[in-house]
Design a protein around this motif. Structure first.
Motif, mmCIF file in Angstrom:
data_model
loop_
_atom_site.group_PDB
_atom_site.id
_atom_site.type_symbol
_atom_site.label_atom_id
_atom_site.label_comp_id
_atom_site.label_asym_id
_atom_site.label_seq_id
_atom_site.Cartn_x
_atom_site.Cartn_y
_atom_site.Cartn_z
ATOM 1 N N ASP A 190 0.821 -1.211 0.000
ATOM 2 C CA ASP A 190 0.000 0.000 0.000
ATOM 3 C C ASP A 190 0.857 1.265 0.000
ATOM 4 O O ASP A 190 0.461 2.310 0.516
ATOM 5 C CB ASP A 190 -0.942 0.011 1.203
ATOM 6 N N SER A 191 2.052 1.173 -0.600
ATOM 7 C CA SER A 191 2.949 2.322 -0.696
ATOM 8 C C SER A 191 2.297 3.448 -1.497
ATOM 9 O O SER A 191 1.865 3.250 -2.634
ATOM 10 C CB SER A 191 4.263 1.909 -1.359
ATOM 11 N N LYS A 192 2.246 4.643 -0.908
ATOM 12 C CA LYS A 192 1.676 5.792 -1.618
ATOM 13 C C LYS A 192 2.488 6.124 -2.868
ATOM 14 O O LYS A 192 1.936 6.533 -3.886
ATOM 15 C CB LYS A 192 1.611 7.003 -0.683
ATOM 16 N N GLU A 193 3.794 5.933 -2.775
ATOM 17 C CA GLU A 193 4.658 6.248 -3.913
ATOM 18 C C GLU A 193 4.385 5.304 -5.078
ATOM 19 O O GLU A 193 4.272 5.729 -6.232
ATOM 20 C CB GLU A 193 6.127 6.182 -3.500
ATOM 21 N N LEU A 194 4.253 4.016 -4.779
ATOM 22 C CA LEU A 194 3.961 3.050 -5.839
ATOM 23 C C LEU A 194 2.563 3.264 -6.398
ATOM 24 O O LEU A 194 2.341 3.133 -7.620
ATOM 25 C CB LEU A 194 4.134 1.628 -5.332
ATOM 26 N N LEU A 195 1.614 3.576 -5.535
ATOM 27 C CA LEU A 195 0.259 3.861 -6.007
ATOM 28 C C LEU A 195 0.260 5.064 -6.945
ATOM 29 O O LEU A 195 -0.479 5.098 -7.936
ATOM 30 C CB LEU A 195 -0.670 4.109 -4.816
ATOM 31 N N LYS A 196 1.102 6.049 -6.652
ATOM 32 C CA LYS A 196 1.196 7.242 -7.503
ATOM 33 C C LYS A 196 1.755 6.883 -8.881
ATOM 34 O O LYS A 196 1.298 7.386 -9.907
ATOM 35 C CB LYS A 196 2.070 8.298 -6.829
ATOM 36 N N ILE A 197 2.744 5.978 -8.903
ATOM 37 C CA ILE A 197 3.302 5.534 -10.187
ATOM 38 C C ILE A 197 2.245 4.762 -10.977
ATOM 39 O O ILE A 197 2.083 4.948 -12.183
ATOM 40 C CB ILE A 197 4.552 4.661 -9.969
ATOM 41 N N GLY A 198 1.521 3.884 -10.275
ATOM 42 C CA GLY A 198 0.448 3.149 -10.938
ATOM 43 C C GLY A 198 -0.606 4.078 -11.506
ATOM 44 O O GLY A 198 -1.098 3.871 -12.623
ATOM 45 N N GLN A 199 -0.941 5.131 -10.757
ATOM 46 C CA GLN A 199 -1.940 6.083 -11.229
ATOM 47 C C GLN A 199 -1.428 6.878 -12.423
ATOM 48 O O GLN A 199 -2.191 7.202 -13.341
ATOM 49 C CB GLN A 199 -2.344 7.029 -10.100
ATOM 50 N N TYR A 200 -0.131 7.189 -12.413
ATOM 51 C CA TYR A 200 0.481 7.864 -13.561
ATOM 52 C C TYR A 200 0.273 7.035 -14.829
ATOM 53 O O TYR A 200 -0.120 7.556 -15.885
ATOM 54 C CB TYR A 200 1.971 8.086 -13.294
ATOM 55 N N LEU A 201 0.528 5.716 -14.724
ATOM 56 C CA LEU A 201 0.342 4.846 -15.879
ATOM 57 C C LEU A 201 -1.131 4.783 -16.279
ATOM 58 O O LEU A 201 -1.461 4.877 -17.472
ATOM 59 C CB LEU A 201 0.883 3.446 -15.575
ATOM 60 N N ALA A 202 -2.003 4.635 -15.311
ATOM 61 C CA ALA A 202 -3.441 4.589 -15.620
ATOM 62 C C ALA A 202 -3.895 5.864 -16.303
ATOM 63 O O ALA A 202 -4.690 5.834 -17.262
ATOM 64 C CB ALA A 202 -4.236 4.366 -14.337
ATOM 65 N N ASP A 203 -3.384 6.997 -15.843
ATOM 66 C CA ASP A 203 -3.762 8.284 -16.435
ATOM 67 C C ASP A 203 -3.248 8.433 -17.864
ATOM 68 O O ASP A 203 -3.820 9.188 -18.654
ATOM 69 C CB ASP A 203 -3.235 9.435 -15.573
ATOM 70 N N LYS A 204 -2.176 7.731 -18.195
ATOM 71 C CA LYS A 204 -1.677 7.738 -19.574
ATOM 72 C C LYS A 204 -2.517 6.830 -20.469
ATOM 73 O O LYS A 204 -2.685 7.109 -21.657
ATOM 74 C CB LYS A 204 -0.213 7.271 -19.608
ATOM 75 N N LEU A 205 -3.035 5.724 -19.900
ATOM 76 C CA LEU A 205 -3.735 4.723 -20.712
ATOM 77 C C LEU A 205 -5.226 5.005 -20.877
ATOM 78 O O LEU A 205 -5.797 4.726 -21.936
ATOM 79 C CB LEU A 205 -3.549 3.335 -20.083
ATOM 80 N N ASN A 206 -5.863 5.538 -19.875
ATOM 81 C CA ASN A 206 -7.324 5.620 -19.892
ATOM 82 C C ASN A 206 -7.935 6.584 -20.910
ATOM 83 O O ASN A 206 -8.943 6.251 -21.541
ATOM 84 C CB ASN A 206 -7.847 5.938 -18.485
ATOM 85 N N PRO A 207 -7.372 7.779 -21.111
ATOM 86 C CA PRO A 207 -8.015 8.687 -22.072
ATOM 87 C C PRO A 207 -8.119 8.109 -23.478
ATOM 88 O O PRO A 207 -9.140 8.271 -24.155
ATOM 89 C CB PRO A 207 -7.109 9.924 -22.044
ATOM 90 N N SER A 208 -7.094 7.422 -23.923
ATOM 91 C CA SER A 208 -7.082 6.894 -25.291
ATOM 92 C C SER A 208 -7.778 5.538 -25.403
ATOM 93 O O SER A 208 -8.452 5.256 -26.399
ATOM 94 C CB SER A 208 -5.642 6.766 -25.793
ATOM 95 N N THR A 209 -7.636 4.692 -24.392
ATOM 96 C CA THR A 209 -8.213 3.345 -24.483
ATOM 97 C C THR A 209 -9.674 3.316 -24.037
ATOM 98 O O THR A 209 -10.436 2.455 -24.484
ATOM 99 C CB THR A 209 -7.433 2.341 -23.611
ATOM 100 N N GLY A 210 -10.031 4.206 -23.128
ATOM 101 C CA GLY A 210 -11.383 4.199 -22.587
ATOM 102 C C GLY A 210 -11.691 2.970 -21.760
ATOM 103 O O GLY A 210 -12.861 2.642 -21.539
#
Length: 535
Positions: free
Chosen positions: A69-89
């Motif tokens: 539950d590392s906040k830092e790792l969660l932030k990295i995961g969210q960074y990736l999700a934020d890159k993928l979601n707008p285009s992939t939906g």
């Protein structure tokens, strides 16, 4: 009360109905398609790529899991999700897990492995999922940039695009060659907004660069609020080259930029140029001039005419205050003190000035970096020299026990024109086409320097001729990915013929990212197979 009984045949029918309903609701996933990971156009080129000739597909059931539950790792995961979601939906979510998740997901985890250092990573892609491991969070962030490049170019779009979203399977093991890999953004000659500066950060982060050098002061403008000397920004920051409005960052805005960079594992290196390139400061405070008279604000592009009064104690009080405030705002280890092109400062004044300023930087807990001229003085412990012009200075720095940050103007200055027809830029150092920008080695360019003497590579973008971010992008791309590869990848793995093919494949990616890039005729730019991005 009567008991409900279901016959064996009824049970089978009920189970069939449940399975049918589940399958109807489950996301449709195509069978794995053969794909060759070794043929993917990854920049910088990784240390090791082993292909298994299949594919993994993102679907609406895909999520990103991070270890614990590392906040830092969660932030990295969210960074990736934020890159993928707008285009992939696909609505990819970020979740915590202490073990590898079920089939169809992406898993980011820390695996203590000293060989990977701070930024190395291992990426394993199978038809069932993606696992990214690193020794430290920065390594996960670097691996995320590789994941982005393994997906179709349109994944970088800010609007929904058509899939499928497949990645080739196999393993990638990767680690950088040099500790410092960055770019410089000159906001002094022309001022650029916080939004533009963040855009620059995002672009260099995409190619695994880890430093951004901010040139915050020059003859034409002072761009950072200093509370103890407020006129520096208020008066010294009010103009720019050509007489435009100018501007400056408040300390809160600067901290916002620094944090934005840190979230992308980029260290900001702020520069206050001195004793030359100081007309903006000399216009704001007359006492910094030996004659006590304020200078007029300057909007031209000449260099070498200004200098702080190196014999007055008020000058060192000024420098101490500026460095003190800047150091408090900057978590990174470096403060850049400039030191270049101080042509009107006598050498007998310049050397003791540089020596003393290095001590001021050290007194505030930072390491000094300066352009290669500072090697004329005595380099303090932990000081580094940035080579841009004089090879003798670079060699002298190494002889003093320092390391050199490589920014040779004739190879690495991104404000140099590509050729004589380039709309923006200069050419006093050279015309730098994409091949020339790529074909050099920091470890062998300067006789007397070896790889052990090199801190890393930085590609500067001076802004005398550009005042809009799309103009900056044109000068930076497509050269910047090459500089990123020079800093990350081993020289033995690099060659122009292979690189230009990989670079050409990034054309659609540049387009999807909204980059205004120079379509060099030396590169065969890949078309997007007729698939137009939706606006």
């Amino acid at each position: 009360m009567p008991t409900l009984r279901i016959s064996n045949s009824g049970s089978a029918l009920l189970l069939l109905a449940v399975l049918t309903t589940f399958m109807a609701c489950a996301p449709k996933k195509s069978p794995p398609v053969p794909m060759d990971l070794a043929q993917e156009s990854i920049i910088p080129i990784p240390v090791s790529v082993k292909a298994t000739n299949s594919s993994f597909e993102l679907t609406s059931a895909t999520d990103i899991y991070v270890q614990g539950d590392s906040k830092e790792l969660l932030k990295i995961g969210q960074y990736l999700a934020d890159k993928l979601n707008p285009s992939t939906g696909l609505g990819i979510e970020v979740k915590s897990s202490n073990e590898a998740p079920a089939v169809g997901n992406i898993y980011l985890s820390i695996k203590k492995d000293a060989k990977l250092g701070a930024e190395g990573y291992n990426l394993n892609i199978t038809p069932d999922g993606v696992t990214l491991e690193a020794n430290a969070p920065a390594g996960l962030f670097m691996g995320v940039q590789t994941i982005r490049q393994l997906l179709p170019a349109q994944v970088e779009s800010s609007s929904k695009q058509e899939g499928p979203w497949r990645m080739a399977t196999g393993t990638i093991n990767d680690i950088p060659t040099y500790a410092v890999r960055g770019a410089m953004f000159d906001v002094a000659r022309h001022f650029f907004s916080v939004e533009d500066t963040k855009r620059f950060i995002d672009l260099i982060a995409a190619y695994k660069m880890n430093t951004m050098h901010l040139h915050l002061s020059d003859d034409q403008g002072w761009r950072i609020e200093i509370k103890s000397w407020p006129k520096l920004a208020e008066h010294g920051g009010k103009t720019q080259v050509g007489g435009g409005k100018g501007g400056y960052y408040t300390q809160e805005q600067y901290k916002d930029i620094v944090q934005y960079a840190l979230d992308r594992y980029i260290t900001i290196i702020p520069e206050i140029d001195m004793p030359g390139h100081t007309n903006a400061a000399l216009a704001a405070y007359p006492e910094l001039n030996c004659d006590g008279k304020a200078r007029e604000l300057y909007t031209g592009t000449e260099v070498g005419f200004s200098t702080l009064c190196t014999k007055n104690e008020i000058t060192y009080k000024f420098i101490d205050d500026v460095i003190r405030e800047l150091a408090a705002l900057t978590p990174g280890p470096f403060i850049h003190i400039g030191g270049d092109e101080s042509h009107v400062t006598k050498k007998e004044d310049y050397i003791p000035f540089v020596n003393r300023v290095q001590g001021i930087v050290l007194s505030h807990g930072k390491q000094a970096i300066g352009w290669d001229e500072i090697a004329l003085g005595t380099l303090k412990k932990g000081a580094f020299v940035q080579h841009w012009a004089d090879v003798d200075n670079a060699v002298n720095a190494v002889k003093q026990g320092s390391k050199v940050l490589m920014s040779p103007a004739r190879k690495a200055y991104m404000d140099m024109q590509y050729d004589s027809t380039t709309q923006w830029g200069l050419h006093w150092a050279a015309y730098i086409e994409v091949d020339s920008a790529y074909i050099w080695d920091p470890a062998t360019l300067v006789p007397g320097l070896a790889q052990k003497d090199v801190l890393g590579i930085e590609a500067p973008l001076w802004s005398e001729t550009v005042d809009q971010i799309d103009e900056v992008e044109y000068m930076v791309f497509p050269r910047l990915p090459g500089y990123a590869e020079i800093g990350w990848s081993a020289a033995s793995a690099r060659n122009w013929d292979g690189y230009k093919k990989r670079l050409g494949a990034h054309g659609p990616r540049f387009t999807a990212m909204g980059i205004n890039y120079y379509p060099s005729k030396l590169v065969e730019w890949k078309e997007d197979k007729g698939k137009k991005l939706k606006n």
